[in-house]
Design a protein around this motif. Structure first.
Motif, PDB file in Angstrom:
ATOM      1  N   ARG B 163      44.516  26.222  44.672  1.00  0.00           N
ATOM      2  CA  ARG B 163      43.370  26.737  45.415  1.00  0.00           C
ATOM      3  C   ARG B 163      42.790  27.970  44.738  1.00  0.00           C
ATOM      4  N   VAL B 218      23.523  39.999  46.832  1.00  0.00           N
ATOM      5  CA  VAL B 218      24.334  39.349  47.862  1.00  0.00           C
ATOM      6  C   VAL B 218      25.202  38.261  47.237  1.00  0.00           C
ATOM      7  N   PRO B 327      35.733  34.546  61.071  1.00  0.00           N
ATOM      8  CA  PRO B 327      36.872  33.650  60.901  1.00  0.00           C
ATOM      9  C   PRO B 327      37.017  33.213  59.449  1.00  0.00           C
ATOM     10  N   ARG B 328      38.238  32.908  59.091  1.00  0.00           N
ATOM     11  CA  ARG B 328      38.491  32.497  57.720  1.00  0.00           C
ATOM     12  C   ARG B 328      37.990  31.074  57.484  1.00  0.00           C
ATOM     13  N   ARG B 330      37.819  27.368  55.615  1.00  0.00           N
ATOM     14  CA  ARG B 330      38.791  26.464  55.012  1.00  0.00           C
ATOM     15  C   ARG B 330      38.549  26.453  53.514  1.00  0.00           C
ATOM     16  N   ILE B 331      39.536  26.044  52.733  1.00  0.00           N
ATOM     17  CA  ILE B 331      39.395  26.128  51.277  1.00  0.00           C
ATOM     18  C   ILE B 331      38.180  25.355  50.784  1.00  0.00           C
ATOM     19  N   GLN B 333      35.586  24.619  52.467  1.00  0.00           N
ATOM     20  CA  GLN B 333      34.355  25.255  52.939  1.00  0.00           C
ATOM     21  C   GLN B 333      34.017  26.470  52.088  1.00  0.00           C
ATOM     22  N   PHE B 337      30.755  26.638  49.998  1.00  0.00           N
ATOM     23  CA  PHE B 337      29.824  27.744  50.182  1.00  0.00           C
ATOM     24  C   PHE B 337      29.404  28.284  48.832  1.00  0.00           C
ATOM     25  N   LYS B 340      27.437  25.258  46.942  1.00  0.00           N
ATOM     26  CA  LYS B 340      26.232  24.688  47.556  1.00  0.00           C
ATOM     27  C   LYS B 340      25.296  25.737  48.126  1.00  0.00           C
ATOM     28  N   VAL B 341      25.771  26.928  48.377  1.00  0.00           N
ATOM     29  CA  VAL B 341      24.875  27.950  48.904  1.00  0.00           C
ATOM     30  C   VAL B 341      24.639  29.044  47.867  1.00  0.00           C
ATOM     31  N   PRO B 344      22.897  27.616  44.231  1.00  0.00           N
ATOM     32  CA  PRO B 344      21.444  27.390  44.242  1.00  0.00           C
ATOM     33  C   PRO B 344      20.658  28.680  44.420  1.00  0.00           C
ATOM     34  N   PHE B 345      21.158  29.536  45.290  1.00  0.00           N
ATOM     35  CA  PHE B 345      20.427  30.778  45.513  1.00  0.00           C
ATOM     36  C   PHE B 345      20.466  31.664  44.273  1.00  0.00           C
TER      37      PHE B 345
END
Lengths: 374, 363, 177, 171
Positions: B163, B218, B327-328, B330-331, B333, B337, B340-341, B344-345
């Protein structure tokens, strides 16, 4: 893609003691990468032989064992036992005792649900929520201490009543706490309930379908989240719940699917206001009179016969089957606990989940190994 | 405002104070510098941050926090350190693989001390590649951590190791692109160039100079959290499902070394974010220029470092307090993040800042 | 809804927006705690009993079930507590004493390593000699120290004979009176 | 649905299965005592009959009365408020060898929730539900005897661990 990446299965045994588990139990997982293919469950590590121990003790002492059924929600075990024994011996708890019992039972429900919320928060890593929730549960435990003298295993309900009358200021403090809880519930919602990261973790995860829930006889909030509208307080009213006005919320799958982990969480949050409603109504109308119909001595004898008491505990249908052959010792006391069903369906729910979801799933199912192993 | 003459560097000041002749080998200087920075900057920062973090989270959570060790509990980090150091090994056989990979992991980590920018004269390595060196170190770090996990021959170790690798790869890409954005703004990848492109006033900081740089800022911070598995992106070392992942079998001194390393990674990243995006060490009210003309170099360096560290601590505290309520993930996620987030940004910010800077140049 | 590239992008952006909004919303709930605004957001930590900063044993509710204490002067040695104890943590040995109405409680041991603090013994104690104290700090260094002894001790054969004589005396007094 | 009607249905489906009906407890509840051997047929009828649909086994309780084990099935329906109590008896002999253990037909095919309850009772009472002695994993491996039976004698020592504690002479 996945077909071509097929790898050998790994075996992983978690437990009996592990931070993610709700209690001592062993999970034997077969995992494909991080995906759980199947899981087997081994319990019994917390078996204390409560049912056998009860047979060896005089009647009044069985209550102590009944409240160790699940120390976190002690009153429910005591209540189920007392209802069953009262059915056999024909004792009738006076109205004041009934009111005190309802207060205790609903306070316990709230405190158990708060404990549940804290456990879900801990599983998802939401530290602040844990502290807020435990802070507020502390207020309820303070109430228990004021009334009964203990915070966790209360040992307060007696055959035909309760052990003592309410102390001075108890009723006022119940009302105070129930007012406070309404404010706090809003805070939890703002902080956590619909937090995007929590929705990602819980929504649509660990779905218990209505059919599956039914096949294993699931009851309580977990079953209601799955859409089964069954609440002992409505189906077999006890302690005068038939006269009280409250709703039994059902899961709708607001964020994901009906019966998912988020639904189960949300349902408990919704049950708290209902319990607060009951508390408020009962606390404002506590009848005067005796708190017990007789003093139970050690020589207390229960006539020959059988009784069956059903109680809606914070986890579901808790029933107690008492057999007496007229003596100072019970012939057999058997408990039907809601966690047995939850544990039975656990292997079906975890198949297909990633191992990272396991702690959240286990927390969201609200397992009580103390209760299941007895 | 390019690089300052080598003679002015604080390290020369220090070594001459210690009585080294100018002919001494460079690596001696470097070694002195590393030890100095480690002892004077990193260890106190770790102690201070752990105390501040605990106090702040206690405030958030309606608690008191550490309050018994010293006045208001300020000596708590020291007490923790002493406790960790005197812990005995749980098993008597010495896991040499674990020690080896812990060593690799630690060395990779602290090799970046050489490039950590702490003030206009505290730039040990200031080349046009210096901003990328921490990325390299992070990759070696990931390798070390992964093998550290594997060497423990336990399920949490294996999963934690894999991980960690996944998170580093996921986080490195967007933060690298974010650095490119800042580079477009400042024109070069030297620390001094990043500093030179900014001024003390917040609106002249790179992060707030144009909207794309803000996005880049950010993305850089969030990508760093993913890369170094800092809460709330710490799925790789999740305590609930993995027993703390790689660290699950570490104890005592090794655990304190590992924890300190994790803190250092986070600290390094925050220092980089501050230098690249948040105005670096440029003192307000033109104080820097005044001190430089008066040749108060020691004072200047001290003030600059303190100013930089102050900003860094604020940034770190903001992030940790965010982790308290978040909240933490998941791996998958967390990596999602990042891919995929954030990615691209970051690309969006790269194109945007290129156009923005190009338009500015054309005008 | 028809899925087009625009709706996909819109859903994606909305998701990112939700992510940041929920972080912001959570922070807004927790931030006021930083400056401890209002009665509702006070620090609630109970420090380990110290008389200045927190509650002490005296602040416990009246019914609080602390460590058990037996007032041996009042104890009649009826063993009611021993018989009702659900975990058999009380052990009482008695013999006839000088007073014919009361037994000599040679041994009254409570094993706190077993006690569950259910309070049944206190409830069943007729002379009300057994009670819960407000003491809750029961930690000791050795297991055997967890046994609290309230007994008066075993007596010698000589003493026993003396008491028997006293009892007889008392009985005969009663007859003559 | 009246109890009499249920019994009529059962008599039709499984003749001779119903032994008697008896009051259960002091409330209005009535229990149907049936022949243990006819349990699957009775259970299938109760579950499948469109008027009954007792498809939820709420509780399975076993109690030892004298030398008989009384097995009580608490049934309810998912759709109607109908509840019923079904009871069967098996005699207990003192021989605890696996082949001699009392046998009761299993109802886990009819009520799936019975599985875990049967396993538990099987382990603690030594009943063979459907011919097998299931282990719910409650007792440690190698445990002898069935703790919930009245004839159970507590061991003085389990796997080398004595029941009484050293140092204190409390039993």
């Amino acid at each position: 893609m996945l077909e071509r990446l097929r790898t050998d299965l790994t075996y992983w045994e978690i437990g009996p003691y592990h931070g993610a588990l709700p209690g001592p139990m062993r999970l034997k997982l077969r995992i494909d990468g991080e995906i759980i293919v199947s899981g087997e469950l081994e319990t019994g590590f917390l078996h204390r032989g409560l049912e056998k121990a009860m047979e060896l003790h005089p009647w009044p002492a069985t209550i102590t064992y009944a409240d160790h059924l699940d120390p976190e929600a002690a009153v429910f075990g005591e209540l189920a036992l007392c209802l069953a024994v009262e059915e056999i011996s024909g004792l009738e708890a006076p109205p004041r005792a009934q009111a005190i019992r309802v207060l205790l039972s609903e306070l316990t429900r709230i405190s158990a649900h708060l404990g549940y919320i804290a456990r879900v928060g801990r599983a998802t890593g939401a530290e602040t929520l844990i502290h807020y929730v435990l802070r507020d549960r502390e207020r309820i435990l303070d109430l228990f201490e004021l009334l009964t003298g203990a915070r966790y295993s209360l040992n307060f309900v007696r055959f035909g009543g309760v052990a003592a009358d309410v102390t001075e200021g108890f009723i006022e403090r119940v009302l105070e706490v129930s007012e406070l809880m309404r404010v706090r519930l809003k805070e939890y919602n703002d902080l956590f309930t619909f937090n995007h990261a929590f929705l990602l973790r819980a929504a649509g995860m660990g779905v218990i379908e209505m059919g599956l829930a039914f096949r294993h006889g699931l009851t309580g909030p977990n079953a209601r989240a799955a859409g089964i509208s069954f609440d002992v307080r409505k189906a077999h009213p006890y302690l005068g719940f038939e006269a009280l006005d409250f709703e039994v919320p059902l899961g709708h799958g607001e964020a994901g699917r009906q019966g998912d982990a988020h639904d189960r969480f949300l349902l408990r949050l919704r049950e708290i206001p209902q319990s607060l409603e009951i508390l408020k109504h009962v606390a404002e109308n506590v009848p005067s009179g005796e708190y017990a119909c007789m003093k139970i001595e050690r020589e207390f004898e229960v006539p020959r016969g059988e009784g069956y008491g059903r109680v809606e505990s914070s986890r579901g249908l808790l029933a107690c089957h008492v057999v007496s052959d007229s003596g100072r010792f019970p012939a057999r006391i058997q408990f039907r606990v809601p966690t047995t069903a939850t544990l039975a369906l656990l292997p079906e729910v975890i198949a297909g989940l990633p191992i990272a979801d396991l702690p959240v799933l286990l927390a969201s199912l609200d397992l009580s190994l103390a209760e299941a192993d007895r | 405002m390019s690089s300052y003459p080598q003679e002015a560097s604080w390290i020369n000041l220090l070594s001459s104070t210690l009585g080294f002749t100018p002919g001494t080998q460079e690596w001696v200087f470097a070694a002195i510098g590393l030890v100095f920075i480690y002892c004077v900057i990193i260890l106190p920062s770790a102690a201070m941050m752990s105390f501040l973090d605990r106090k702040l989270s206690a405030d958030f959570q309606a608690r008191v926090g550490p309050n018994r060790a010293g006045p208001a509990g300020v000596f708590q980090p020291l007490a923790d350190l002493v406790k960790l150091l005197q812990k005995e090994a749980a098993s008597t056989d010495w896991n040499w693989r674990e020690a080896l990979w812990l060593g690799v992991h630690t060395m990779a980590l602290y090799s970046t001390v050489a490039v950590i920018p702490l003030g206009s004269m505290a730039l040990l390595v200031d080349t046009d590649m210096s901003v990328f060196l921490p990325f390299w170190a992070a990759l070696v770090l990931a390798l070390g951590t992964m093998l550290l996990g594997f060497s423990q021959a336990s399920v949490p170790g294996w999963f934690g190791g894999i991980r960690i690798a996944a998170q580093v790869l996921a986080g490195a890409f967007p933060s690298l692109v974010a650095v490119l954005c800042a580079g477009i703004h400042s024109g070069d990848y030297r620390w001094s160039a990043f500093v030179g492109a900014q001024a003390a006033f917040p609106l002249r900081w790179t992060a707030f100079s144009d909207p794309f740089q803000f996005i880049a800022f950010v993305v850089f911070v969030a990508g760093g959290l993913v890369m170094l598995a800092v809460p709330p992106m710490d799925a790789a070392v999740s305590l609930r499902d993995l027993h703390g992942g790689v660290s699950s079998h570490l104890f005592g001194r090794r655990l304190s070394l590992y924890r300190l390393g994790r803190f250092y990674g986070f600290f390094l990243w925050s220092v980089m974010a501050t230098v690249i995006f948040l105005g670096a060490w440029t003192l307000p009210f033109g104080l820097g220029g005044v001190l430089r003309t008066r040749e108060e170099l020691w004072l200047l360096q001290l003030l600059e470092t303190l100013w930089l560290l102050g900003k860094t601590f604020l940034l770190m505290l903001a992030i940790t307090s965010l982790a308290r309520v978040h909240p933490r993930g998941r791996i998958d996620q967390v990596t999602d993040f990042s891919w995929k987030v954030l990615s691209p940004f970051s690309l969006f910010a790269l194109i945007g800042s290129a156009l923005w800077t190009g338009w500015g140049l054309l005008r | 809804m028809k899925s087009s590239i625009f709706s996909t992008v819109r859903a994606y952006l909305y998701d990112v927006y939700l992510r940041f909004r929920s972080i912001w919303g959570s922070l807004l709930t927790a931030l006021p705690y930083l400056w401890g605004a209002g009665e509702l957001r006070k620090e609630v930590t109970e420090q380990y009993p110290d008389p200045i900063s927190s509650r002490t044993a005296d602040d416990l509710p009246a019914r609080s079930r602390g460590l058990l204490f037996n007032d041996i002067q009042r104890c009649t040695g009826c063993k009611e507590c021993e018989k009702i104890c659900p975990v058999q943590c009380i052990r009482v040995d008695t013999e006839a004493g000088s007073d014919p109405t009361k037994l000599w409680v040679a041994r009254f041991d409570i094993d706190f390593s077993k006690c569950v603090f259910c309070g049944l013994c206190v409830e069943s104690c007729h002379p009300q000699s057994l009670m819960h104290s407000r003491q809750y700090e029961g930690a000791v260094y050795e297991l055997k120290d967890l046994v609290a002894s309230f007994g008066r001790g075993y007596v010698t054969a000589e003493q026993r004979m003396k008491w028997a004589a006293l009892r007889k005396q008392a009985e005969s007094d009663e007859v003559y009176l | 649905m009246e109890l009499a009607a249920i019994i009529t249905k059962l008599n039709k489906a499984a003749p001779g299965a119903v032994l008697q009906k008896a009051r259960f407890g002091r409330g209005g509840a009535q229990a149907i005592w049936i022949e243990a051997r006819a349990l699957p047929a009775v259970a299938a009828t109760l579950r499948n009959d469109p008027d009954l649909k007792l498809d939820w086994l709420e509780n399975l309780s076993v109690a030892q009365l004298e030398d008989a084990l009384v097995i009580t099935y608490f049934l309810r329906s998912r759709e109607t408020p109908l509840c019923a109590i079904l009871r069967a008896t098996v005699t207990l002999n003192e021989n605890e060898s696996p082949a001699e253990l009392p046998e009761v037909p299993s109802v886990r095919e009819i009520w799936p929730m019975a599985r875990s309850m049967e396993r538990e009772s099987s382990e603690l009472f030594g009943i063979r539900f459907g011919g097998e002695l299931a282990a719910a994993g409650i007792l440690p491996k190698g445990w002898r005897g069935f703790p919930l039976r009245k004839s159970y004698v507590f061991p003085q020592e389990v796997f080398g661990i004595a029941h009484s504690r050293q140092g204190t002479d409390h039993a």
